[in-house]
Every structure is written in C-alpha cells, then in structure tokens.
Design an enzyme around this catalytic site. Structure first.
Site, mmCIF file in Angstrom:
data_model
loop_
_atom_site.group_PDB
_atom_site.id
_atom_site.type_symbol
_atom_site.label_atom_id
_atom_site.label_comp_id
_atom_site.label_asym_id
_atom_site.label_seq_id
_atom_site.Cartn_x
_atom_site.Cartn_y
_atom_site.Cartn_z
ATOM 1 C CB CYS A 66 2.210 -0.458 -0.792
ATOM 2 S SG CYS A 66 3.308 -1.672 -0.028
ATOM 3 C CG HIS A 103 7.623 -13.119 -8.366
ATOM 4 N ND1 HIS A 103 8.287 -12.037 -8.896
ATOM 5 C CD2 HIS A 103 6.441 -12.644 -7.884
ATOM 6 C CE1 HIS A 103 7.525 -10.952 -8.744
ATOM 7 N NE2 HIS A 103 6.399 -11.299 -8.140
ATOM 8 C CG HIS A 106 8.315 -5.834 -8.459
ATOM 9 N ND1 HIS A 106 7.147 -6.568 -8.391
ATOM 10 C CD2 HIS A 106 8.778 -5.985 -9.730
ATOM 11 C CE1 HIS A 106 6.913 -7.119 -9.569
ATOM 12 N NE2 HIS A 106 7.879 -6.787 -10.404
ATOM 13 C CG ASP A 110 9.391 4.128 -3.086
ATOM 14 O OD1 ASP A 110 9.757 3.051 -2.550
ATOM 15 O OD2 ASP A 110 8.324 4.260 -3.700
ATOM 16 N NE ARG A 118 7.830 1.298 -1.677
ATOM 17 C CZ ARG A 118 6.969 0.915 -2.648
ATOM 18 N NH1 ARG A 118 6.153 -0.084 -2.447
ATOM 19 N NH2 ARG A 118 6.956 1.547 -3.809
ATOM 20 C CB CYS A 120 6.891 -4.045 -2.628
ATOM 21 S SG CYS A 120 5.108 -4.119 -2.635
#
Ligand SMILES: [Zn+2]
Length: 132
Positions: A66, A103, A106, A110, A118, A120
């Site tokens: 990704c 932050h 996310h 999956d 996951r 990310c």
C-alpha cells in the site's frame, strides 16, 4: 494513564518538523511510497515520534503493497488507541499513540495471520531504533 504526554499546540509545533506536525497533530497522511520506513527490513523497534513510546516490533512488519509501513500487531497491549473515523466518506478506524495522542494511521481487518489486522502507519509518525 498517568504517564500521558500533554503539550500545547505551540509546543508540538516547535518539537516536531512541519510534516511530523501535519500528520501526527492534524491527522494528515504522507504520500504513499515516500516514507523512510516503508521498505525498511532491519530488526528493531518502532517508537512514537511524539513521545518515544514503543509501538511496533520489526518482526510484525510486512509489506502490504500500500506504500506505508504495515504491521500486524502492536508491540505493547494498550500502546495504541482506536478511534472511529468517518472522514472522507469512509468508515475507518484511526489509530493513535495512547500516551501522546499522535495520529499514526489506520487499522484495517485485512492483515495476515495471526491477528488478521493491518496497521497502516505513516513513516513520519514513527522513529526506528535498530537492535544489534
Ligand atoms: Zn506518542
């Protein structure tokens, strides 16, 4: 938690780079495939750029394709908090540092086994310390 890190907005602005501030304090996202840790494969620990809290171990890192560093498990239970995120017309789960509320990115359902998750994560939100 008693060891929470609380700083004013002005303090965060001076202790972080502009890109670190934009991502971790304003919920921004770095460009995919641009981050320092996306392709990193060395053994080590990933810590919060805002407060140094241990977040991930390299042995839970994987290439999700990704463009952001991806992990299937947090290093310490409770190190990361999850918040429902309804922005951009999507339903996602935001992840933040439990200690300083930075932050991070996310988490998606999956990922690979054993967790099926996951994380990310923006490279700019984390620091890397190698294990020799
Ligand atoms: Zn933190």
């Amino acid at each position: 938690m008693s060891d929470k890190i609380v700083k004013s907005d002005a303090e965060w602005r001076t202790s972080l780079t502009p890109e670190q501030y934009r991502v971790t304090r304003q919920g921004g996202t770095e460009r995919p495939f641009s981050g320092a840790h996306y392709l990193r494969t060395e053994q080590g620990d990933y810590t919060c750029i805002g407060c140094g809290a241990l977040l991930f171990h390299s042995d839970t890192k994987f290439d999700a394709g990704c463009g952001w560093p991806s992990f299937w498990e947090e290093a310490v239970p409770g190190a990361i908090v999850r918040i429902a995120d309804y922005s951009h017309g999507m339903v996602r789960t935001e992840v933040r540092c439990a200690r300083c509320e930075a932050h991070l990115g996310h988490v998606f359902p999956d990922g690979p086994e054993p967790t099926g998750e996951r994380y990310c994560i923006n490279s700019v939100a984390i620091d890397f310390k190698s294990i020799d």
